[in-house]
Design an enzyme around this catalytic site. Structure first.
Site, PDB file in Angstrom:
ATOM      1  N   GLY A  56       0.751  -1.006   0.055  1.00 47.97           N
ATOM      2  CA  GLY A  56      -0.050   0.201  -0.047  1.00 47.97           C
ATOM      3  C   GLY A  56       0.944   1.157  -0.169  1.00 47.97           C
ATOM      4  O   GLY A  56       0.432   2.464   0.427  1.00 47.97           O
ATOM      5  N   GLY A  97      -0.410   4.454  -1.400  1.00 53.83           N
ATOM      6  CA  GLY A  97      -1.425   5.340  -0.627  1.00 53.83           C
ATOM      7  C   GLY A  97      -1.251   6.282   0.432  1.00 53.83           C
ATOM      8  O   GLY A  97       0.177   6.699   0.625  1.00 53.83           O
ATOM      9  N   ASP A 136      -1.153   6.656   3.822  1.00 53.52           N
ATOM     10  CA  ASP A 136      -0.305   6.153   4.808  1.00 53.52           C
ATOM     11  C   ASP A 136       0.902   5.607   4.487  1.00 53.52           C
ATOM     12  O   ASP A 136       1.993   6.074   4.765  1.00 53.52           O
ATOM     13  CB  ASP A 136      -0.990   5.222   5.730  1.00 53.52           C
ATOM     14  CG  ASP A 136      -1.932   5.480   6.436  1.00 53.52           C
ATOM     15  OD1 ASP A 136      -2.454   6.919   6.237  1.00 53.52           O
ATOM     16  OD2 ASP A 136      -2.459   5.020   7.543  1.00 53.52           O
ATOM     17  N   LEU A 158      -0.082  -2.051   4.963  1.00 52.30           N
ATOM     18  CA  LEU A 158      -0.720  -1.051   4.626  1.00 52.30           C
ATOM     19  C   LEU A 158      -2.006  -1.032   3.678  1.00 52.30           C
ATOM     20  O   LEU A 158      -2.755  -0.478   3.424  1.00 52.30           O
ATOM     21  CB  LEU A 158      -0.269   0.291   4.541  1.00 52.30           C
ATOM     22  CG  LEU A 158       0.885   0.546   5.584  1.00 52.30           C
ATOM     23  CD1 LEU A 158       1.576   2.057   5.284  1.00 52.30           C
ATOM     24  CD2 LEU A 158       0.783   0.461   6.996  1.00 52.30           C
ATOM     25  N   GLY A 159      -1.635  -2.136   2.858  1.00 55.61           N
ATOM     26  CA  GLY A 159      -2.400  -2.563   1.511  1.00 55.61           C
ATOM     27  C   GLY A 159      -3.770  -2.914   1.992  1.00 55.61           C
ATOM     28  O   GLY A 159      -3.839  -3.662   2.768  1.00 55.61           O
ATOM     29  N   THR A 186      -8.165  -1.209  12.169  1.00 52.52           N
ATOM     30  CA  THR A 186      -9.036   0.108  12.124  1.00 52.52           C
ATOM     31  C   THR A 186     -10.017   0.272  13.094  1.00 52.52           C
ATOM     32  O   THR A 186     -10.371  -0.871  13.616  1.00 52.52           O
ATOM     33  CB  THR A 186      -9.837   0.076  10.711  1.00 52.52           C
ATOM     34  OG1 THR A 186     -10.970   1.039  10.518  1.00 52.52           O
ATOM     35  CG2 THR A 186     -10.099  -1.486  10.483  1.00 52.52           C
ATOM     36  N   GLU A 231     -12.922   0.475  12.509  1.00 51.76           N
ATOM     37  CA  GLU A 231     -14.389  -0.171  12.084  1.00 51.76           C
ATOM     38  C   GLU A 231     -14.376  -1.452  12.679  1.00 51.76           C
ATOM     39  O   GLU A 231     -15.446  -2.197  12.740  1.00 51.76           O
ATOM     40  CB  GLU A 231     -14.155  -0.454  10.604  1.00 51.76           C
ATOM     41  CG  GLU A 231     -14.239   1.066   9.773  1.00 51.76           C
ATOM     42  CD  GLU A 231     -15.601   1.703  10.100  1.00 51.76           C
ATOM     43  OE1 GLU A 231     -16.545   0.769  10.138  1.00 51.76           O
ATOM     44  OE2 GLU A 231     -15.732   2.885   9.915  1.00 51.76           O
ATOM     45  N   TYR A 247     -15.837  -4.431   4.980  1.00 55.05           N
ATOM     46  CA  TYR A 247     -14.510  -4.140   5.421  1.00 55.05           C
ATOM     47  C   TYR A 247     -14.282  -4.340   6.910  1.00 55.05           C
ATOM     48  O   TYR A 247     -12.943  -4.901   7.158  1.00 55.05           O
ATOM     49  CB  TYR A 247     -14.451  -2.625   4.907  1.00 55.05           C
ATOM     50  CG  TYR A 247     -13.158  -1.954   5.657  1.00 55.05           C
ATOM     51  CD1 TYR A 247     -12.051  -2.322   4.802  1.00 55.05           C
ATOM     52  CD2 TYR A 247     -13.078  -1.098   6.612  1.00 55.05           C
ATOM     53  CE1 TYR A 247     -10.865  -1.572   5.161  1.00 55.05           C
ATOM     54  CE2 TYR A 247     -12.009  -0.520   7.282  1.00 55.05           C
ATOM     55  CZ  TYR A 247     -10.802  -0.790   6.494  1.00 55.05           C
ATOM     56  OH  TYR A 247      -9.708  -0.081   6.782  1.00 55.05           O
ATOM     57  N   LYS A 273     -11.081  -6.796   8.217  1.00 53.04           N
ATOM     58  CA  LYS A 273      -9.965  -6.200   8.976  1.00 53.04           C
ATOM     59  C   LYS A 273     -10.044  -6.984  10.267  1.00 53.04           C
ATOM     60  O   LYS A 273      -8.949  -7.228  10.944  1.00 53.04           O
ATOM     61  CB  LYS A 273     -10.321  -4.943   9.118  1.00 53.04           C
ATOM     62  CG  LYS A 273      -9.632  -3.953   8.004  1.00 53.04           C
ATOM     63  CD  LYS A 273      -8.135  -3.910   8.002  1.00 53.04           C
ATOM     64  CE  LYS A 273      -7.563  -3.038   7.114  1.00 53.04           C
ATOM     65  NZ  LYS A 273      -6.243  -2.756   7.114  1.00 53.04           N
ATOM     66  N   HIS A 311      -7.894   9.131  10.076  1.00 53.72           N
ATOM     67  CA  HIS A 311      -6.917   9.819   9.813  1.00 53.72           C
ATOM     68  C   HIS A 311      -6.844  10.170   8.414  1.00 53.72           C
ATOM     69  O   HIS A 311      -7.192   9.408   7.438  1.00 53.72           O
ATOM     70  CB  HIS A 311      -5.457   9.326  10.253  1.00 53.72           C
ATOM     71  CG  HIS A 311      -5.246   7.761   9.913  1.00 53.72           C
ATOM     72  ND1 HIS A 311      -5.820   6.579  10.229  1.00 53.72           N
ATOM     73  CD2 HIS A 311      -4.261   7.446   8.991  1.00 53.72           C
ATOM     74  CE1 HIS A 311      -5.273   5.618   9.512  1.00 53.72           C
ATOM     75  NE2 HIS A 311      -4.514   6.228   8.803  1.00 53.72           N
ATOM     76  N   ARG A 329      -5.459  12.236   1.121  1.00 53.00           N
ATOM     77  CA  ARG A 329      -6.417  11.464   1.205  1.00 53.00           C
ATOM     78  C   ARG A 329      -7.151  11.196  -0.039  1.00 53.00           C
ATOM     79  O   ARG A 329      -7.224  12.064  -0.939  1.00 53.00           O
ATOM     80  CB  ARG A 329      -7.707  12.044   2.235  1.00 53.00           C
ATOM     81  CG  ARG A 329      -8.785  10.992   2.745  1.00 53.00           C
ATOM     82  CD  ARG A 329      -8.190   9.659   3.175  1.00 53.00           C
ATOM     83  NE  ARG A 329      -8.943   9.021   4.187  1.00 53.00           N
ATOM     84  CZ  ARG A 329      -8.837   7.908   4.593  1.00 53.00           C
ATOM     85  NH1 ARG A 329      -8.460   7.016   3.808  1.00 53.00           N
ATOM     86  NH2 ARG A 329      -9.784   7.604   5.638  1.00 53.00           N
TER      87      ARG A 329
END
Length: 351
Positions: free
Chosen positions: A10, A13, A15, A86-87, A132, A134, A157, A161, A187, A192
């Protein structure tokens, strides 16, 4: 002294790009995994590649979290000291439309990395899993969540996770791998993605400031989130990996703001006054231009999730104690940073 080697999934992205910058500043050799596609998606890291000083410290490899062979081959070739996963397919709304792909990338992708580390018998490698808020999902009123709080994800999602979180824990306990989770609350930053609500807001308002006559369509204005700056949070990812023993940490500011509050603070910074009227799907945000009412914001039910999470706020006391976590950016400073960036972008696009 031999340089540390880090591998980041990732990396293109938000992050990943900030983390790459941070690690390079700490004299790491940084390798990143990017997906091979017909279009380039390296905008956030192009400036790193251009810097001639990074030519021997920064490398990219084609790979995919859905492909075990590519993950194994890259880890075997790079031989990293630290792996930062981070992907992900990180858009919660999209996960309802593409649950299988989300699960493959955000869930099983983590397993593929851990299996490669285990199979290659890399005893000294450290593994970080980007988790996360979430995971918590169900809010139970206005709870503040920490590392011991109950998980109850409310999206594909979040479920993917949650699998990644627990498989990281299982491999730590079963195989002695230095594997840890960072449970990061929302964040944001100027990097973003443009489909995320915060960036949609800052892009829209700055374009309005440059004369655009578009309308912004939003979903749940009352959803409250604990928003921090990605720069602060990626530094904590690194600090988590520098601990003597692998542990899981919540990273959060401890303050929650609604989507509507985000809009108002962003508008105020631009010298715009947005007024609100109506309720539910009929709520609108408007302003007056030369005594003429102009509707800027409308509600579209397609932006409501099938299973809404109304409130998320984190307790980062453990990170404060162990990692000396203290955010450099306030919520207001975060919003202003995003506005400043998007003002420049809007000027390029519209003038």
């Amino acid at each position: 002294m031999k340089k540390k080697v880090a591998l980041i999934t990732g990396i293109t992205g938000q992050d990943g790009s900030y983390l790459a910058e941070l690690l390079l500043s700490k004299n790491y050799i940084v390798h990143g995994i990017i997906r091979k596609s017909s279009t380039f998606n390296t905008k956030r890291i192009d400036h790193i590649y251009v810097d001639r000083h990074n030519k021997t410290n920064f490398f990219l490899h084609y790979g995919d979290l859905t492909d075990s062979n590519s993950i194994y081959n890259i880890i075997h070739k790079v031989k990293p000291n630290e792996v930062y996963n981070l992907g992900a397919q990180s858009h919660v709304g999209v996960s309802f439309e593409n649950p299988e792909f989300t699960s493959e990338v955000s869930g099983i992708g983590t397993l593929r990395i851990l299996e490669a580390i285990r199979f290659l018998k890399m005893k000294n490698v450290k593994f970080y899993q980007a988790s996360t808020s979430e995971l918590y999902g169900e809010t139970y009123g206005k709870s503040i969540f920490n590392e011991k709080s109950k998980f109850h994800p409310k999206s594909p999602y979040g479920v993917a996770k949650l699998y990644a979180y627990w498989i990281t824990s299982v491999y730590r306990e079963s195989y002695g791998i230095f594997a840890c989770n960072g449970i990061l609350f929302n964040h944001e930053s100027p990097r973003r993605g443009e489909t995320f609500v915060t960036r949609k807001i800052t892009r829209f308002l700055t374009r309005q400031k440059h004369g655009s006559k578009e309308t912004l369509y939003l979903g749940n204005l009352n959803a409250r989130r604990d928003w921090g700056h990605a720069k602060d949070y990626t530094e904590m990812q690194w600090r988590i990996m520098q601990q003597k023993k692998p542990k899981d940490y919540v990273i959060a500011t401890g303050h929650a703001y609604s989507v509507k509050q985000f809009v108002n603070i962003a508008a105020d910074y631009l010298g715009m006054k947005i007024l609100w009227s109506g309720k539910g799907l009929n709520e609108i945000g408007y302003t007056f231009n030369k005594n003429k009412k102009e509707i800027l914001i409308k509600i579209d039910k397609k932006y409501f999730r099938p299973n809404e999470v109304e409130y998320l706020k984190g307790d980062a006391s453990k990170a404060l104690k162990d990692l000396k976590f203290k955010p450099k950016y306030s919520f207001k400073a975060l919003v202003e940073d995003m506005i400043d960036n998007d003002l420049l972008e809007a000027k390029k696009e519209l003038e």
